[in-house]
Design an enzyme around this catalytic site. Structure first.
Site, PDB file in Angstrom:
ATOM      1  N   LYS A   1      10.387   9.939   0.546  1.00 38.76           N
ATOM      2  CA  LYS A   1      10.023   9.737  -0.852  1.00 38.76           C
ATOM      3  C   LYS A   1       8.943  10.736  -1.256  1.00 38.76           C
ATOM      4  O   LYS A   1       8.218  11.257  -0.406  1.00 38.76           O
ATOM      5  CB  LYS A   1       9.563   8.293  -1.074  1.00 38.76           C
ATOM      6  CG  LYS A   1       8.213   7.963  -0.508  1.00 38.76           C
ATOM      7  CD  LYS A   1       7.762   6.614  -1.052  1.00 38.76           C
ATOM      8  CE  LYS A   1       6.300   6.385  -0.738  1.00 38.76           C
ATOM      9  NZ  LYS A   1       5.767   5.193  -1.355  1.00 38.76           N
TER      10      LYS A   1
ATOM     11  N   LYS B   1       2.079  12.387  -2.588  1.00 44.40           N
ATOM     12  CA  LYS B   1       1.057  13.419  -2.721  1.00 44.40           C
ATOM     13  C   LYS B   1       0.715  14.042  -1.365  1.00 44.40           C
ATOM     14  O   LYS B   1       0.667  15.250  -1.211  1.00 44.40           O
ATOM     15  CB  LYS B   1      -0.184  12.805  -3.356  1.00 44.40           C
ATOM     16  CG  LYS B   1      -1.210  13.834  -3.722  1.00 44.40           C
ATOM     17  CD  LYS B   1      -2.423  13.226  -4.387  1.00 44.40           C
ATOM     18  CE  LYS B   1      -3.398  14.356  -4.689  1.00 44.40           C
ATOM     19  NZ  LYS B   1      -4.548  13.912  -5.455  1.00 44.40           N
TER      20      LYS B   1
ATOM     21  N   LYS C   1      -2.734  -0.520   6.586  1.00 47.98           N
ATOM     22  CA  LYS C   1      -3.950   0.239   6.256  1.00 47.98           C
ATOM     23  C   LYS C   1      -4.778   0.505   7.524  1.00 47.98           C
ATOM     24  O   LYS C   1      -5.322   1.593   7.696  1.00 47.98           O
ATOM     25  CB  LYS C   1      -4.799  -0.524   5.237  1.00 47.98           C
ATOM     26  CG  LYS C   1      -4.182  -0.558   3.844  1.00 47.98           C
ATOM     27  CD  LYS C   1      -5.068   0.162   2.841  1.00 47.98           C
ATOM     28  CE  LYS C   1      -4.403   0.319   1.487  1.00 47.98           C
ATOM     29  NZ  LYS C   1      -4.317  -0.943   0.739  1.00 47.98           N
TER      30      LYS C   1
END
Ligand code: TRP
Length: 330
Positions: free
Chosen positions: A192, A195, A113
């Site tokens: 993969k 979005k 992150k």
């Protein structure tokens, strides 16, 4: 009945075919066998979206519409809004008192992150502790998650074991359930479906959008003419056909595969069939969604009532926790 808890961060308000194959479908199947809790983890969303609360608000509705449209049944499933359960942050604090800082420093998701530009905050750092509280408050036995969340569920296991050892049997030890279905390829065939990767077909895409996306899909790059023998393996068109065709329509697929491999069918014909298959799969989802979209107050009421129900459970567990820790002063 054994209990499941799983959830999503409302950092996105839409689901794509990859989400469906990788986890949503599984949830629909599990709702009959388990008492299922689905958590909309809006507190976790704040770790990256603390200044995007308007987006979170919209996404909460989007996730709920997505769940309801694919057939998660509010009669069977308890939908929970994380920020509606203040007990979760209280339990997270107690769990934090028995969590080594070094364990949190080593969590793989933290580095990932931060590399993606997330703020280096206390909330981000303590992400797994809050997630353990999510799981332990309803005393979940099973936690279906993607591979990326496995380490977090293992942390919840470890902390449950540690708590029970220190203060007496309080929590069942939760098990991760990692979906066996491998991640769905994107329409570009490269990575993969995601979005942000621009290679996704969404459950909310209209008929024409599906058509456009399928017609421009990646297939077998080495195949120039329809008479060239083609490759079915790793070809997203065939992967989607396998994943989304109803059982009664499996036969034409093996026929298409044979013809594709022997150079007897063009991409366009196979793609046209895929468009039909995907729209057949999406149509009932679209219909259900439209029904719920015309009753937005009902959607939020389902979430509110689920949260109230879950909160009663949470309060029960928290008072057991306080008793076990000898914090039950009054
Ligand atoms: N961290 C999960 C994710 O990003 C969402 C989540 C929060 C969750 N709490 C949970 C998942 C508890 C399972 C159980 O996908």
């Amino acid at each position: 009945m054994k209990r499941i808890l799983t959830g999503d961060r409302p950092t996105s308000g839409s689901f794509h075919l990859g989400n469906y194959v990788g986890s949503l479908k599984n949830r629909v199947n599990l709702q009959d066998e388990y008492e299922t809790y689905i958590l909309v983890a809006d507190l976790h969303a704040l770790t990256t979206h603390f200044n995007k609360t308007e987006t979170i608000r919209e996404n909460i509705k989007g996730l709920m519409l997505g769940y309801l449209s694919i057939g998660l049944d509010p009669q069977k499933v308890t939908f929970v809004l994380q920020s509606g359960i203040p007990e979760v942050t209280e339990l997270a604090y107690y769990l934090g008192t028995i969590t080594q800082r070094s364990v949190l420093e080593r969590q793989p998701a933290l580095k990932e992150k931060l590399d993606q530009g997330a703020q280096d905050t206390f909330a981000l750092y303590s992400y797994p502790v809050l997630m353990a509280a999510d799981i332990l408050l309803p005393k979940a036995n099973l936690v279906p998650v993607g591979k990326d969340q496995k380490a977090h569920v293992e942390f919840a296991r470890d902390i449950a074991i540690k708590f029970n050892n220190l203060f007496g049997e309080t929590f069942p030890i939760p098990e991760p359930l990692i979906g066996e279905v491998s991640t769905l390829l994107g329409t570009d065939g490269q990575s993969k479906m995601g979005k942000s990767l621009g290679n996704a077909i969404f459950l909310t895409d209209f008929t024409e959008e599906v058509e456009k996306k399928v017609m421009s899909m990646y297939t077998d790059p080495n195949r120039v003419h329809p008479t060239d023998p083609g490759n079915v393996e790793g070809n997203p068109v065939f992967i989607y056909l396998d994943a989304f065709a109803e059982d009664k329509n499996k036969e034409p697929i093996s026929d298409f595969k044979k013809r594709y491999e022997t150079g007897q069918v063009g991409d366009v014909e196979v793609k046209k069939y895929l468009i039909q298959v995907l729209n057949n799969f999406l149509d009932p989802i679209r219909t259900k969604r439209a029904e719920f979209e015309s009753h937005p107050e009902l959607v939020m009421r389902i979430l509110k009532e689920g949260t109230q129900k879950a909160r009663i459970e949470a309060q029960k567990t928290l008072s057991e926790v306080k008793k076990a820790m000898k914090l039950d002063y009054f």
